[in-house]
Design a protein around this motif. Structure first.
Motif, PDB file in Angstrom:
ATOM      1  N   GLY A  89       0.797  -1.225   0.000  1.00 22.97           N
ATOM      2  CA  GLY A  89       0.000   0.000   0.000  1.00 22.97           C
ATOM      3  C   GLY A  89       0.829   1.274   0.000  1.00 22.97           C
ATOM      4  N   ALA A 135       3.445   1.987  -1.537  1.00 21.70           N
ATOM      5  CA  ALA A 135       3.963   2.406  -2.852  1.00 21.70           C
ATOM      6  C   ALA A 135       2.871   2.383  -3.928  1.00 21.70           C
ATOM      7  CB  ALA A 135       5.099   1.470  -3.256  1.00 21.70           C
ATOM      8  N   LEU A 136       1.973   1.395  -3.810  1.00 24.10           N
ATOM      9  CA  LEU A 136       1.030   1.187  -4.947  1.00 24.10           C
ATOM     10  C   LEU A 136      -0.419   1.182  -4.497  1.00 24.10           C
ATOM     11  CD1 LEU A 136       3.073  -1.644  -6.689  1.00 24.10           C
ATOM     12  CD2 LEU A 136       2.929   0.753  -7.371  1.00 24.10           C
ATOM     13  N   HIS A 137      -0.759   1.943  -3.522  1.00 20.50           N
ATOM     14  CA  HIS A 137      -2.119   1.882  -2.949  1.00 20.50           C
ATOM     15  C   HIS A 137      -3.174   2.072  -4.043  1.00 20.50           C
ATOM     16  CE1 HIS A 137      -5.368   2.484  -0.054  1.00 20.50           C
ATOM     17  NE2 HIS A 137      -5.740   3.545  -0.742  1.00 20.50           N
ATOM     18  N   ASP A 138      -3.003   3.131  -4.854  1.00 22.95           N
ATOM     19  CA  ASP A 138      -4.053   3.416  -5.864  1.00 22.95           C
ATOM     20  C   ASP A 138      -3.462   3.277  -7.266  1.00 22.95           C
ATOM     21  OD1 ASP A 138      -2.320   5.465  -6.026  1.00 22.95           O
ATOM     22  OD2 ASP A 138      -3.650   6.934  -5.090  1.00 22.95           O
TER      23      ASP A 138
END
Lengths: 229, 346, 383, 89
Positions: free
Chosen positions: C169, C171-174
């Motif tokens: 999350g 780094a790449l949550h959305d």
């Protein structure tokens, strides 16, 4: 270790009504050694309590000196007189207990800041309470005590640290004969342990108990001439 | 002002110390003007307040010391990360626009004065008649304004801390080195280091001898011996500091021209700067303390015993500081010489 | 075992005699510490996380710029140009941008330019497929999870092969990871174009120097952002938001001032009892220590519980609340990183900004009440 | 009364209560620190994501907001990273 308590031309004055200085004590000379009992007698307002508190280091004399073993403690700063009072046991006329603390806690109060093992503090309290027949009241708050009981708790508080000097103001107040014997016994025991006991009293029962080695009569703040027993 | 936790801690300590010092200073002023050894109620109240002011002053001195330590840790370890281009405290001090150095100097002076006051006050508290109460009060009145100035300068330095404009941290250090080299003395690094290579061990030797002499019990010339110790300590502190930065730090950095005091406080050099500067400050504090305690003991007979004990403790403190400095400053140089066969300075 | 009967025990007894005031003081200090520590801890955790994780990212990002904003770069030539600069060890074009999903949420579309590099995370998405972050909402109406993105040339629907777990999350949550060609289509880029260029240099200290040389190496107008600047800008924005939130300390500080008044008044009423203690052989130092122990016995647990509360709000299961309230963070907040040094600094900073003033405020009345003299007690006529 | 607890019951209780409170506060503080420590153990995964995708920002603010990538801001433009993409403020 024997000590000598002396007064040389001690005077205590306080600002009276209208600011004029009022002499509570004037020109008092006396000398007492440890292992004896000194009684201060005289009418109400004669200055017994004031002299007692001056000897105990609670009041600083306006003139003259209070000496212990030749050292003028009356000239010491307040901080040093505080520490000197660790060798002193004081019984106030009005008992001065802390009402919402228990009897045992009131007796423990003088020992709290001292560097003593807890066991020693506990034993001193327990023994003193037992000696003055206060053990059953140990857990009771001081506010629930009778006059006589309050005075005995205050005496126990004065005795708990095995003081070298005991200053008792009216120790026999509110005591029935049974408890008076206990009080006299404890004062005698303190004397026999080598303490200097100074009593301020009206009570003839105390003077007749054969306890006092020296009696000083005060009249209007001065030492009455030739009145010593 | 950046709300860094260590900055908040420094301000919290300074605020606490300020409150306590103002109270202690107020009482000290009244002692200087109203103190007389009689039994009036005012005198009794003043005696009580003097006791309380002593406790407040001690608490303030402790908070000032703690605040100063946290400030050094912040300058050396925490704030360089926020100041662009800063590698150590030198860069952070640059970012304060020069106020940082003055704040640190004033804090050191305030701590010295509070240390002197605390010595006199504690000796005075050991005697029933408080012969030194006025002297202690005057010392405290001297320390209070300096402490206030130090606190203000610290707050101004932290407020002026510029975390946007890059600073040239190491460049400053190397420029100082080159300026010293180019200042008409085109000698090689070795020759410029010789005065410090000779002066610092000599100062250490003189201080050691003076301390050992002062430890000898009694004798009529003990006052002169502690006087010599104080002078040796006051001379040793600056020489040791400059020699450390100019010469002996090279053996920690492994680089000749890096005359930076703050890099010694970095984790990359095992935080060796903290014990080193602690040793110098210990000598600076305890050396004069030995002489001051000795003098007070001579002037007031009732203080003799307490003063003699403090003199002895101060002398031992000086020796410990000296030993710590010798071990951490000269030690690495001797190790380098033993390992490589040559001195780093050629 | 005979309980110690010293000053600390007596101070505890004093607290027990007035439990209400002690409880109110403790709760106020705890609230004050929790509030201030939460903001400071969040800032410290954010800064520590950014420095640690982005240390593995590029040291520079080069973007082409014109009067209207960002221009796409020509991927091949840009990378070669960057590699000509001394100190640059690697350069990689990036495909990314902000797009909307059919549900209306803004997501970050990322093209996987180098499947070999991506292998550490798993199988790279093929064309028509997508790997989504834990915070992306999917439409799984008819079995296979799908995601529709509204793009430059109309909406595109992808089959979601994997939804990453919460651990990624930070780094790449959305994020929506797509095949490079799909990413170019969604982002409206040509076949040779890239959003910007990621550059790595040999030594971190060279960032500032290489940035100027990179900018000079490119013909057109470019903007070069170093990693330090990127992290600094993020932290500064975060700190600005946080500082505003510190205003919530005002009511708690007022409550603490109220309690100081109570402490001063209580100190004055206790003078008679303190005078009695002085008569019984206590010194001024003893009385100050008694009141200091009492203040510490109340404030130390309150500060500890306050710091624990802040730690729970920043790192525990309740971490989403402050993230949403302080920084408008949608959905479940990621777990932040906190280095021991940063944690100790925050704890030390908050404890001293609350504990030291509180102890000084307690010490000063304590000093004044400790200066009582038995004579004041006796002059009261009761003795 | 051979023990202090019997002779000074309230004193002993008060002391025990404060000690328990201090202990409980310390335990709570340590356990929350452990939760924070354990929680931060899984930062290896985001580190791999940053390296694999060459990310230069983390997800502390929602996509499309200024806080998400403040370094990418350009004085002359709003936050649309891609021409033609819908405005996402």
């Amino acid at each position: 270790m024997s000590s000598v308590l002396e007064c040389r031309q001690v005077a205590v004055q306080r600002a009276g009504a209208g600011g004029a200085p009022r002499h509570l004590l004037d020109g008092i000379d006396l000398r007492a050694e440890s292992g004896t009992v000194l009684a201060l007698v005289g009418a109400t307002g004669a200055g017994k309590t004031t002299l007692l508190h001056t000897l105990a280091g609670l009041l600083r004399p306006s003139a003259g000196e209070v000496l212990v073993d030749g050292e003028a403690i009356s000239r010491w700063t307040s901080a040093h007189r505080d520490l000197w009072r660790r060798r002193v046991g004081i019984l106030f006329q009005g008992a001065e207990l802390i009402d919402d603390l228990s009897v045992a806690e009131n007796v423990l109060a003088p020992l709290v800041p001292r560097q003593m093992p807890a066991a020693q503090k506990h034993d001193a309290c327990a023994d003193t309470l037992t000696a003055l027949d206060l053990a059953p009241l140990a857990a009771r708050p001081a506010s629930d005590l009778s006059g006589g009981e309050r005075q005995r708790v205050a005496l126990a508080r004065a005795l708990v640290g095995a003081p070298a000097f005991l200053f008792a103001d009216e120790p026999s107040a509110h005591q029935d004969d049974a408890h008076l014997a206990l009080v006299v016994g404890q004062l005698a025991a303190a004397r026999d342990r080598g303490a200097l006991v100074v009593l301020a009293t009206h009570d003839p029962r105390l003077l007749d108990a054969g306890l006092c080695d020296q009696v000083v009569r005060l009249v209007a703040g001065r030492r009455a001439a030739g009145a010593d027993a | 002002m950046i709300p860094h936790p260590l900055v908040l801690a420094v301000l919290g300590c300074d605020l606490g110390a300020l409150l306590l010092l103002l109270y202690a200073g107020w009482v000290a002023a009244r002692v200087v003007t109203n103190w007389q050894a009689d039994a009036t109620p005012e005198q009794l109240r003043l005696e009580r307040q003097t006791e309380a002011a002593g406790l407040a002053g001690s608490a303030a001195a402790l908070l000032s010391l703690l605040g100063s330590l946290v400030l050094v840790v912040a300058f050396a370890g925490a704030l360089p990360g926020l100041v662009p281009g800063a590698m150590c405290g030198t860069g952070v001090l640059q970012a304060t626009g020069g106020r940082g150095e003055r704040a640190l100097a004033l804090r050191l002076l305030a701590l010295l004065l509070l240390g002197a006051w605390r010595l006199v006050a504690r000796l005075d508290a050991r005697t029933p008649r408080a012969p030194l109460v006025r002297t202690a009060a005057r010392l405290l009145l001297l320390a209070v304004p300096v402490a206030l100035l130090a606190g203000l300068d610290t707050w101004r330095a932290l407020a002026a801390l510029d975390v946007h404009t890059p600073v040239d941290c190491c460049a400053v250090v190397y420029r100082h080195a080159h300026e010293a080299a180019a200042a008409g003395t085109q000698q090689p690094a070795t020759l410029r280091a010789v005065p410090w290579i000779v002066a610092s061990p000599l100062a250490a030797l003189v201080l050691g001898v003076a301390a050992l002499a002062a430890l000898r019990r009694g004798g009529e010339r003990s006052a002169r011996r502690t006087g010599l110790l104080a002078l040796a300590a006051l001379a040793f502190a600056p020489i040791a500091t400059l020699a450390l930065v100019r010469v002996w730090s090279a053996y920690h950095y492994g680089v000749l021209q890096h005359h930076c005091p703050w890099c010694l406080l970095l984790a990359t050099h095992d935080l060796v700067g903290y014990p080193l500067f602690f040793a110098i400050l210990l000598v600076l504090f305890e050396g004069p303390t030995a002489w001051l305690a000795q003098r007070l003991g001579e002037r007031h007979a009732e203080l003799a015993a307490a003063a003699a004990a403090r003199t002895r403790r101060a002398t031992w403190g000086t020796l410990i500081g000296l030993a710590l400095y010798v071990a951490l400053a000269f030690g690495p140089a001797l190790l380098w010489r033993w390992r490589h066969g040559v001195w780093l300075h050629g | 075992m005979k309980a110690p009967l010293g000053l600390f025990a007596w101070a505890c007894r004093q607290i027990a005699r007035q439990p209400g005031t002690a409880l109110l003081t403790g709760i106020t200090i705890c609230a004050l510490v929790t509030a201030s520590a939460t903001v400071l801890l969040l800032e410290a955790a954010f800064a520590a996380t950014a420095r640690e994780l982005l240390g593995a990212g590029p040291s520079h990002v080069v973007r082409a710029v014109d009067a209207t904003g960002w221009r796409p770069l020509i991927a091949g030539t840009a990378a070669e140009t960057a590699r000509t600069v001394v100190g640059v060890t690697a350069a990689r074009p990036r495909l990314w941008g902000v797009v909307r999903s059919a549900g209306g949420a803004a997501v970050t579309a990322l093209g996987v330019v180098d499947p070999a590099e991506f292998a550490t995370l798993g199988q790279a998405p093929q064309q028509g497929q997508a790997i989504v972050g834990p915070g992306v909402a999917l439409d799984a109406a008819d079995g296979a999870p799908r995601l529709t993105l509204v793009a430059a040339g109309g909406s595109r629907t992808f089959v979601v092969t994997t939804q990453l777990d919460a651990a990624s999350g930070l780094a790449l949550h959305d994020a929506v990871l797509l095949h490079a060609d799909d990413a170019r289509t969604v982002l409206g880029l040509g076949p040779e174009q890239a959003s910007d260029l990621a550059v790595w240099v040999y030594h971190d200290a060279e960032q500032a120097a290489v940035a100027q040389e990179l900018a000079a190496a490119f013909a057109g107008a470019v903007r070069v952002t170093t990693r330090t600047e990127a992290i600094g800008a993020a932290i500064a924005g975060f700190a600005r938001e946080g500082s505003l939130r510190l205003l919530l300390l005002v009511p708690a500080t007022l409550a603490l001032c109220l309690l100081l008044v109570v402490a001063v008044r209580r100190g004055r009423s206790a003078r008679r009892e303190l005078g009695l203690y002085k008569a019984l052989g206590w010194s001024t130092g003893d009385l100050v220590r008694l009141q200091l122990y009492g203040a510490l016995a109340v404030s130390v647990p309150a500060v500890l519980l306050g710091l624990a509360g802040a730690g729970w709000l920043v790192f525990g299961p309740a971490r989403s609340w402050p993230a949403q309230w302080l920084f408008a963070w949608p959905g479940r907040a990621p777990v932040l990183v906190l280095t021991p040094a940063a944690g100790l600094q925050v704890a030390f900073g908050v404890a001293s900004t609350v504990l030291v003033p509180w102890l000084c405020a307690t010490l000063l009345p304590a000093l004044r009440s400790a200066t009582v003299d038995p004579q004041d007690l006796l002059r009261g006529g009761r003795a | 009364m051979n023990s202090a607890d019997e002779l000074f019951p309230r004193l002993a209780n008060a002391r025990r209560t404060v000690r328990l409170l201090l202990l409980a506060a310390a335990v709570v503080a340590v356990s929350v620190t452990m939760v924070a420590w354990i929680g931060t153990a899984d930062r290896a995964v985001p580190a791999r994501c940053v390296r694999a995708l060459a990310l230069s920002t983390l997800c502390f603010a929602p996509a499309g907001t200024a806080a998400r990538c403040p370094a990418a801001l350009h004085a002359a433009v709003d936050l649309r990273f891609v021409p033609g993409a819908p405005g996402s403020r």
